[in-house]
Design a protein around this motif. Structure first.
Motif, PDB file in Angstrom:
ATOM      1  N   SER A   1     -68.901  34.920 -61.025  1.00 22.37           N
ATOM      2  CA  SER A   1     -68.356  34.036 -59.992  1.00 22.37           C
ATOM      3  C   SER A   1     -68.285  32.618 -60.544  1.00 22.37           C
ATOM      4  CB  SER A   1     -69.246  34.055 -58.751  1.00 22.37           C
ATOM      5  OG  SER A   1     -70.493  33.434 -59.032  1.00 22.37           O
ATOM      6  N   SER A   2     -67.617  31.721 -59.812  1.00 22.16           N
ATOM      7  CA  SER A   2     -67.535  30.328 -60.257  1.00 22.16           C
ATOM      8  C   SER A   2     -68.922  29.699 -60.345  1.00 22.16           C
ATOM      9  CB  SER A   2     -66.649  29.516 -59.306  1.00 22.16           C
ATOM     10  OG  SER A   2     -65.299  29.868 -59.467  1.00 22.16           O
ATOM     11  N   ALA A   3     -69.783  30.018 -59.377  1.00 18.51           N
ATOM     12  CA  ALA A   3     -71.144  29.468 -59.396  1.00 18.51           C
ATOM     13  C   ALA A   3     -71.904  29.955 -60.627  1.00 18.51           C
ATOM     14  CB  ALA A   3     -71.883  29.861 -58.124  1.00 18.51           C
TER      15      ALA A   3
ATOM     16  N   ALA B   1     -63.755  25.897 -60.730  1.00 16.32           N
ATOM     17  CA  ALA B   1     -62.603  26.257 -59.897  1.00 16.32           C
ATOM     18  C   ALA B   1     -61.350  25.518 -60.350  1.00 16.32           C
ATOM     19  CB  ALA B   1     -62.899  25.952 -58.433  1.00 16.32           C
ATOM     20  N   THR B   2     -61.505  24.258 -60.767  1.00 24.05           N
ATOM     21  CA  THR B   2     -60.359  23.492 -61.266  1.00 24.05           C
ATOM     22  C   THR B   2     -59.821  24.109 -62.549  1.00 24.05           C
ATOM     23  OG1 THR B   2     -61.177  21.441 -60.275  1.00 24.05           O
ATOM     24  CG2 THR B   2     -59.590  21.230 -62.073  1.00 24.05           C
ATOM     25  N   HIS B   3     -60.722  24.504 -63.451  1.00 24.56           N
ATOM     26  CA  HIS B   3     -60.288  25.165 -64.689  1.00 24.56           C
ATOM     27  C   HIS B   3     -59.580  26.487 -64.376  1.00 24.56           C
ATOM     28  CE1 HIS B   3     -61.839  22.532 -67.754  1.00 24.56           C
ATOM     29  NE2 HIS B   3     -63.072  22.581 -67.289  1.00 24.56           N
ATOM     30  N   VAL B   4     -60.128  27.239 -63.421  1.00 22.02           N
ATOM     31  CA  VAL B   4     -59.525  28.526 -63.064  1.00 22.02           C
ATOM     32  C   VAL B   4     -58.113  28.314 -62.528  1.00 22.02           C
ATOM     33  CG1 VAL B   4     -59.651  30.471 -61.453  1.00 22.02           C
ATOM     34  CG2 VAL B   4     -61.702  29.735 -62.675  1.00 22.02           C
TER      35      VAL B   4
ATOM     36  N   SER C   1     -70.304  22.048 -62.710  1.00 21.24           N
ATOM     37  CA  SER C   1     -70.312  22.354 -61.282  1.00 21.24           C
ATOM     38  C   SER C   1     -69.319  23.476 -60.967  1.00 21.24           C
ATOM     39  CB  SER C   1     -69.940  21.111 -60.476  1.00 21.24           C
ATOM     40  OG  SER C   1     -68.561  20.819 -60.626  1.00 21.24           O
ATOM     41  N   PRO C   2     -69.563  24.233 -59.881  1.00 23.51           N
ATOM     42  CA  PRO C   2     -68.599  25.257 -59.462  1.00 23.51           C
ATOM     43  C   PRO C   2     -67.216  24.672 -59.193  1.00 23.51           C
ATOM     44  CG  PRO C   2     -70.690  25.583 -58.337  1.00 23.51           C
ATOM     45  CD  PRO C   2     -70.787  24.266 -59.051  1.00 23.51           C
TER      46      PRO C   2
ATOM     47  N   ALA D   1     -56.469  21.360 -54.968  1.00 29.71           N
ATOM     48  CA  ALA D   1     -56.760  21.983 -53.672  1.00 29.71           C
ATOM     49  C   ALA D   1     -56.436  23.473 -53.707  1.00 29.71           C
ATOM     50  CB  ALA D   1     -55.959  21.303 -52.564  1.00 29.71           C
ATOM     51  N   GLU D   2     -57.274  24.259 -53.048  1.00 31.73           N
ATOM     52  CA  GLU D   2     -57.011  25.686 -52.899  1.00 31.73           C
ATOM     53  C   GLU D   2     -56.172  25.892 -51.638  1.00 31.73           C
ATOM     54  OE1 GLU D   2     -57.760  27.756 -55.129  1.00 31.73           O
ATOM     55  OE2 GLU D   2     -59.325  26.765 -56.290  1.00 31.73           O
ATOM     56  N   ILE D   3     -55.237  26.838 -51.696  1.00 31.38           N
ATOM     57  CA  ILE D   3     -54.327  27.071 -50.571  1.00 31.38           C
ATOM     58  C   ILE D   3     -54.404  28.532 -50.160  1.00 31.38           C
ATOM     59  CG2 ILE D   3     -51.950  26.928 -49.758  1.00 31.38           C
ATOM     60  CD1 ILE D   3     -51.447  24.961 -52.125  1.00 31.38           C
TER      61      ILE D   3
END
Length: 253
Positions: free
Chosen positions: A207-209, A223-226, A218-219, A78-80
């Motif tokens: 960007s992630s996309a 994002a999870t890798h980032v 998938s983006p 999750a992003e916070i």
């Protein structure tokens, strides 16, 4: 199109309703939980899955930073994003250290609440201008006398990776030939080949996309890798990740 599930933790009822209405009207967003107290938010975080946590710090019954730590521990994907009126350095840096990937002041939101969520979902870190200035100052300042260096270090490619714990030194993993694995003082694992590939694209401004298109993933996967890269490098934004990686020799100048 996947729908981003958003949780709001904000004690001001008017602000909570306004943010919730704005986000629910946005295509691709849905607010799955909105709380004015920490206790029900804790239960939700423990029991339900979601993509983004928007959290204020001044809760009547809880410390928002403790909720950030809880979310980071049990919902690592999750992003916070902190959305608050508190701008003091102690709160800013303690939130980032706890796992927040964005810090936005309510009276200083250039992209608005919707733009902030879109930014964090694309792999960015929404940060108010005055907060960004403090982060840049922290990154650029010379080290004080006696201050410990970064917790990260590279290990020679032909040596085993070791970490010091309460029982002394222990082997963690052999270094890959021709690579200089990155380890934290606590013995975190090295960046994977995929993470280094993504980091190189991040450094180029993708960007992630865009990274997802290049790598055919998938983006959300990007994002999870980032986020894993942030954790392993002990950083909280793309700028910090690139800065730290270059300092470690993982990226070119």
């Amino acid at each position: 199109m996947s729908v981003a599930r958003i949780v709001l933790v904000e004690d001001d009822g008017d602000v909570r309703r306004r943010f919730s209405d704005l986000l629910d009207k946005e295509p691709g967003f849905t607010v799955v939980g909105a709380f004015g107290l920490g206790a029900p938010a804790r239960r939700f975080i423990a029991e339900e899955d979601f993509d983004v946590l928007l959290i204020d710090l001044g809760l009547p019954d809880d410390d928002g930073r403790e909720l950030i730590r809880l979310c980071t521990r049990i919902r690592p994907s999750a992003e916070i994003v902190v959305v608050t009126v508190f701008a003091d350095s102690d709160r800013v840096f303690s939130c980032l250290e706890a796992g927040a990937t964005g810090y936005v002041l309510k009276d200083e939101m250039p992209a608005g609440i919707v733009g902030s969520v879109r930014m964090v979902l694309s792999g960015g870190s929404p940060v108010s201008p005055s907060i960004a200035r403090r982060l840049l100052a922290r990154l650029g300042r010379p080290r004080r006398t006696g201050e410990k260096p970064s917790t990260l270090h590279s290990v020679a490619s032909t040596q085993a990776i070791v970490a010091r714990d309460g029982n002394g030194l222990r082997a963690v993993a052999p270094a890959a030939k021709g690579r200089a694995p990155v380890m934290s003082a606590a013995g975190e694992e090295a960046l994977s080949a995929r993470e280094r590939e993504i980091l190189e694209l991040v450094a180029k401004g993708f960007s992630s996309a865009e990274i997802g298109t290049v790598l055919s993933v998938s983006p959300h996967t990007v994002a999870t890798h980032v986020k894993n890269i942030y954790r392993k490098l002990s950083v909280h934004s793309r700028t910090e990740a690139v800065y730290e990686a270059r300092g470690l020799g993982l990226l070119g100048p």
